[in-house]
Design a protein around this motif. Structure first.
Motif, PDB file in Angstrom:
ATOM      1  N   LEU A 244       0.781  -1.293   0.165  1.00  0.00           N
ATOM      2  CA  LEU A 244       0.008   0.043   0.019  1.00  0.00           C
ATOM      3  C   LEU A 244       0.934   1.295  -0.044  1.00  0.00           C
ATOM      4  CD1 LEU A 244      -2.890  -0.929   2.508  1.00  0.00           C
ATOM      5  CD2 LEU A 244      -3.014  -0.670  -0.010  1.00  0.00           C
ATOM      6  N   SER A 245       1.884   1.242   0.650  1.00  0.00           N
ATOM      7  CA  SER A 245       2.932   2.285   0.732  1.00  0.00           C
ATOM      8  C   SER A 245       3.503   2.530  -0.568  1.00  0.00           C
ATOM      9  CB  SER A 245       4.191   2.185   1.778  1.00  0.00           C
ATOM     10  OG  SER A 245       3.468   2.132   3.147  1.00  0.00           O
ATOM     11  N   LEU A 246       3.779   1.571  -1.378  1.00  0.00           N
ATOM     12  CA  LEU A 246       4.315   1.711  -2.774  1.00  0.00           C
ATOM     13  C   LEU A 246       3.287   2.109  -3.755  1.00  0.00           C
ATOM     14  CD1 LEU A 246       6.710   1.370  -4.666  1.00  0.00           C
ATOM     15  CD2 LEU A 246       5.973  -1.045  -5.118  1.00  0.00           C
ATOM     16  N   ALA A 247       2.031   1.841  -3.513  1.00  0.00           N
ATOM     17  CA  ALA A 247       0.885   2.259  -4.367  1.00  0.00           C
ATOM     18  C   ALA A 247       0.767   3.934  -3.984  1.00  0.00           C
ATOM     19  CB  ALA A 247      -0.407   1.447  -4.176  1.00  0.00           C
ATOM     20  N   ALA A 248       0.673   4.045  -2.724  1.00  0.00           N
ATOM     21  CA  ALA A 248       0.399   5.305  -2.444  1.00  0.00           C
ATOM     22  C   ALA A 248       1.618   6.431  -3.044  1.00  0.00           C
ATOM     23  CB  ALA A 248       0.388   5.568  -0.759  1.00  0.00           C
ATOM     24  N   VAL A 249       2.660   5.945  -2.936  1.00  0.00           N
ATOM     25  CA  VAL A 249       3.954   6.753  -3.564  1.00  0.00           C
ATOM     26  C   VAL A 249       3.544   6.987  -5.189  1.00  0.00           C
ATOM     27  CG1 VAL A 249       6.136   6.844  -4.191  1.00  0.00           C
ATOM     28  CG2 VAL A 249       5.604   6.190  -1.748  1.00  0.00           C
ATOM     29  N   LEU A 250       3.236   5.882  -5.551  1.00  0.00           N
ATOM     30  CA  LEU A 250       2.910   5.830  -7.046  1.00  0.00           C
ATOM     31  C   LEU A 250       1.969   6.786  -7.759  1.00  0.00           C
ATOM     32  CD1 LEU A 250       3.291   2.169  -8.102  1.00  0.00           C
ATOM     33  CD2 LEU A 250       4.899   4.031  -8.548  1.00  0.00           C
ATOM     34  N   ILE A 251       0.851   6.789  -6.807  1.00  0.00           N
ATOM     35  CA  ILE A 251      -0.358   7.723  -7.020  1.00  0.00           C
ATOM     36  C   ILE A 251      -0.048   9.259  -6.875  1.00  0.00           C
ATOM     37  CG2 ILE A 251      -2.746   8.490  -5.941  1.00  0.00           C
ATOM     38  CD1 ILE A 251      -3.216   5.427  -5.671  1.00  0.00           C
ATOM     39  N   LEU A 252       0.849   9.382  -5.646  1.00  0.00           N
ATOM     40  CA  LEU A 252       1.172  10.847  -5.449  1.00  0.00           C
ATOM     41  C   LEU A 252       2.181  11.258  -6.451  1.00  0.00           C
ATOM     42  CD1 LEU A 252       1.971  10.605  -1.502  1.00  0.00           C
ATOM     43  CD2 LEU A 252       0.020  11.854  -2.763  1.00  0.00           C
ATOM     44  N   VAL A 253       3.048  10.544  -7.028  1.00  0.00           N
ATOM     45  CA  VAL A 253       4.035  10.913  -7.925  1.00  0.00           C
ATOM     46  C   VAL A 253       3.289  11.251  -9.162  1.00  0.00           C
ATOM     47  CG1 VAL A 253       5.810  10.085  -9.645  1.00  0.00           C
ATOM     48  CG2 VAL A 253       5.961   9.664  -7.092  1.00  0.00           C
ATOM     49  N   ALA A 254       2.340  10.363  -9.760  1.00  0.00           N
ATOM     50  CA  ALA A 254       1.402  10.546 -10.758  1.00  0.00           C
ATOM     51  C   ALA A 254       0.671  12.070 -10.584  1.00  0.00           C
ATOM     52  CB  ALA A 254       0.443   9.534 -10.920  1.00  0.00           C
ATOM     53  N   ALA A 255       0.043  12.307  -9.523  1.00  0.00           N
ATOM     54  CA  ALA A 255      -0.529  13.248  -9.284  1.00  0.00           C
ATOM     55  C   ALA A 255       0.251  14.676  -9.423  1.00  0.00           C
ATOM     56  CB  ALA A 255      -1.348  13.470  -8.067  1.00  0.00           C
ATOM     57  N   LEU A 256       1.431  14.532  -8.621  1.00  0.00           N
ATOM     58  CA  LEU A 256       2.593  15.836  -9.032  1.00  0.00           C
ATOM     59  C   LEU A 256       2.887  15.934 -10.202  1.00  0.00           C
ATOM     60  CD1 LEU A 256       4.686  15.254  -5.628  1.00  0.00           C
ATOM     61  CD2 LEU A 256       2.695  16.562  -6.007  1.00  0.00           C
ATOM     62  N   ILE A 257       3.217  14.709 -11.151  1.00  0.00           N
ATOM     63  CA  ILE A 257       3.686  14.843 -12.500  1.00  0.00           C
ATOM     64  C   ILE A 257       2.547  15.674 -13.141  1.00  0.00           C
ATOM     65  CG2 ILE A 257       4.071  13.422 -14.522  1.00  0.00           C
ATOM     66  CD1 ILE A 257       5.578  11.566 -12.767  1.00  0.00           C
ATOM     67  N   GLY A 258       1.418  15.235 -12.970  1.00  0.00           N
ATOM     68  CA  GLY A 258       0.227  15.786 -13.675  1.00  0.00           C
ATOM     69  C   GLY A 258       0.348  17.545 -13.230  1.00  0.00           C
ATOM     70  N   ALA A 259       0.586  17.828 -12.045  1.00  0.00           N
ATOM     71  CA  ALA A 259       0.690  19.221 -11.533  1.00  0.00           C
ATOM     72  C   ALA A 259       1.621  19.931 -12.126  1.00  0.00           C
ATOM     73  CB  ALA A 259       0.732  19.536 -10.087  1.00  0.00           C
ATOM     74  N   LEU A 260       2.721  19.297 -12.445  1.00  0.00           N
ATOM     75  CA  LEU A 260       4.009  19.881 -13.137  1.00  0.00           C
ATOM     76  C   LEU A 260       3.884  19.990 -14.552  1.00  0.00           C
ATOM     77  CD1 LEU A 260       6.909  18.134 -10.999  1.00  0.00           C
ATOM     78  CD2 LEU A 260       6.226  20.318 -11.016  1.00  0.00           C
ATOM     79  N   GLN A 261       2.866  19.617 -14.995  1.00  0.00           N
ATOM     80  CA  GLN A 261       2.587  19.926 -16.668  1.00  0.00           C
ATOM     81  C   GLN A 261       2.320  21.295 -16.540  1.00  0.00           C
ATOM     82  OE1 GLN A 261       3.213  17.294 -18.872  1.00  0.00           O
ATOM     83  NE2 GLN A 261       3.847  16.529 -16.784  1.00  0.00           N
ATOM     84  N   SER A 262       1.762  22.088 -15.545  1.00  0.00           N
ATOM     85  CA  SER A 262       1.722  23.396 -15.745  1.00  0.00           C
ATOM     86  C   SER A 262       2.785  24.219 -15.670  1.00  0.00           C
ATOM     87  CB  SER A 262       0.637  23.973 -14.475  1.00  0.00           C
ATOM     88  OG  SER A 262       0.527  25.301 -14.366  1.00  0.00           O
ATOM     89  N   GLU A 263       3.130  25.137 -16.611  1.00  0.00           N
ATOM     90  CA  GLU A 263       4.390  25.791 -16.716  1.00  0.00           C
ATOM     91  C   GLU A 263       4.453  26.738 -15.678  1.00  0.00           C
ATOM     92  OE1 GLU A 263       6.620  29.195 -19.694  1.00  0.00           O
ATOM     93  OE2 GLU A 263       4.710  28.165 -20.291  1.00  0.00           O
ATOM     94  N   LYS A 264       3.551  27.435 -15.035  1.00  0.00           N
ATOM     95  CA  LYS A 264       3.352  28.087 -13.797  1.00  0.00           C
ATOM     96  C   LYS A 264       3.997  27.316 -12.773  1.00  0.00           C
ATOM     97  CE  LYS A 264       0.521  30.533 -10.690  1.00  0.00           C
ATOM     98  NZ  LYS A 264      -0.675  31.078 -10.246  1.00  0.00           N
ATOM     99  N   VAL A 265       3.533  25.960 -12.442  1.00  0.00           N
ATOM    100  CA  VAL A 265       3.813  25.240 -11.413  1.00  0.00           C
ATOM    101  C   VAL A 265       5.551  24.829 -11.618  1.00  0.00           C
ATOM    102  CG1 VAL A 265       3.406  23.011 -10.304  1.00  0.00           C
ATOM    103  CG2 VAL A 265       1.421  24.371 -10.886  1.00  0.00           C
TER     104      VAL A 265
END
Length: 410
Positions: A244-265
């Motif tokens: 579950l920890s590994l799954a949570a890390v993967l989900i968080l990383v995916a969410a952060l990668i999505g946020a980083l698609q914004s040039e401002k972020v």
């Protein structure tokens, strides 16, 4: 005899009603701690009334909580002494009044938890609700999703319903750990809401662009997983935690990668991710001010007074140890260090014992350890949630002492 029985019958429902009301108001107060966009905030109003009424109605400070009260009072006495060296008091007395108020809230939380351990769950659930809402406000404001929500940002950083992103970010850590603990410990069927709440809070921490909050989040999450692996000895449970920890890390990383698609972020992240900023180094930078401030404090046993440091240097201390010296003098510094050592050692002794309050103690202890660490680069003196964390650890310590007395007497 009948009159006594009748009196007890009457008093017990009244006492139960008062305790329910106290629990509800405590929960409401914790919830309001996530909304401090201006001062005095609603949190102050509610807590002043709640603390006064609770102690007037019989909430007791036991021998287990007494040392916390003594340490916090002694800490503030050091602050009062520092007022005597100020040529112009300005807002100094008001600053110390806030310090004393926060100290009393910490003692109140500890006493309220000792009085009724079930309040711990209410406290953390209210904290989670406040964290999700204030994070959502910061996220919506950051991306300009709702007109006028820019008020929940500062310098292109999410700050939620706080005045400062550097307080907003750390406020979110304890509720995020509570959700993580639930994910790792509860049934999978209860996970969707916890995952959604954790993602909102994690994105709020990220968009605060507070390096201290980022470090605190990473440290606290790793410490939680490590301690749970240490505590739970069965192989199946350990495997569940790891998966579950590994799954949570993967989900968080995916969410952060999505946020980083914004040039401002992405642009602000690249800037804030640097370990050392321009205002950290150089003449009268953060670290230079720390060095000069500590040297200056060696010649000022009573301190220099609240908020005087920022009148001498370009900014505040941004270091809780230096803040203790300048604002509360040598007495305050020694008292603060003693209180942190006492708090952490007490929490460490009790943290792995199988008790109903163990998860709450573990979370609070981990986050306090993290706050002590980030205190080297940030001032945590008037952070409301830090005093709540102190109250939780001391309240759980009082519960453990009462439990041990019961065991010895049985």
């Amino acid at each position: 005899m009948s009159a006594i029985v009748h009196q007890n019958v009457v008093l017990r429902p009244q006492l139960a009603t008062l305790r329910l009301l106290g629990s509800a108001l405590t929960t409401f107060g914790v919830f309001l701690s996530g909304f401090v966009i201006s001062e005095p905030a609603p949190y102050e109003v509610v807590m002043v009334v709640l603390v006064a009424i609770s102690f007037l109605c019989g909430l007791k400070i036991s021998r287990s909580v007494g040392p916390l009260l003594a340490l916090l009072l002694l800490f503030n006495v050091g602050g009062i002494f520092s007022l005597t060296v100020m040529s112009d008091l300005n807002d100094g007395p008001m600053y110390l009044a806030v310090s004393l108020f926060l100290a009393l809230t910490s003692v109140f939380y500890a006493a309220a938890i000792e009085d009724n351990a079930s309040r711990l769950r209410l406290i953390f659930r209210a904290w989670v609700a406040a964290a999700v809402i204030t994070s959502a406000l910061g996220i919506l404001g950051y991306f300009h999703a709702v007109p006028g929500f820019e008020v929940f940002t500062l310098y292109d950083r999410a700050k939620g319903a706080f005045q400062d992103p550097n307080v907003f970010g750390p406020f979110l850590i304890a509720p995020s750990l509570y959700l993580m603990h639930g994910l790792l410990n509860d049934r999978i069927s209860k996970s969707p809401l916890k995952i959604a709440g954790l993602l909102v809070i994690a994105l709020g921490v990220f968009l605060s662009f507070s390096r201290a909050a980022w470090a605190l989040f990473l440290f606290s999450a790793c410490a939680l997983v490590f301690i749970m692996l240490l505590k739970e000895r069965t192989g199946a449970f350990r495997l569940k935690i790891l998966v579950l920890s590994l799954a949570a890390v993967l989900i968080l990383v995916a969410a952060l990668i999505g946020a980083l698609q914004s040039e401002k972020v992405s642009s602000l992240f690249s800037s804030r991710a640097q370990l050392e900023q321009d205002y950290d180094a150089g003449h009268l930078g953060r670290f230079d001010r720390h060095r000069i401030g500590f040297l200056m404090s060696m010649e000022a046993p009573l301190g220099i007074g609240p908020m005087v440091f920022s009148q001498i240097f370009p900014e505040d201390e941004h270091n809780i140890w230096l803040k203790s010296l300048t604002t509360y003098g040598w007495l305050g510094f020694v008292t603060y260090v003693s209180m942190m050592i006492w708090t952490l050692s007490m929490g460490f002794r009790n943290m792995l014992r199988h008790r109903p309050w163990q998860p709450y103690l573990m979370i609070a202890w981990i986050v306090i350890v993290g706050h002590v660490a980030i205190g080297n680069v940030i001032d945590t003196d008037h952070w409301r949630h830090f005093y709540l964390l102190l109250g939780i650890v001391w309240g759980c310590g009082a519960l453990e002492n009462r439990y041990q007395r019961t065991v010895r007497q049985s």
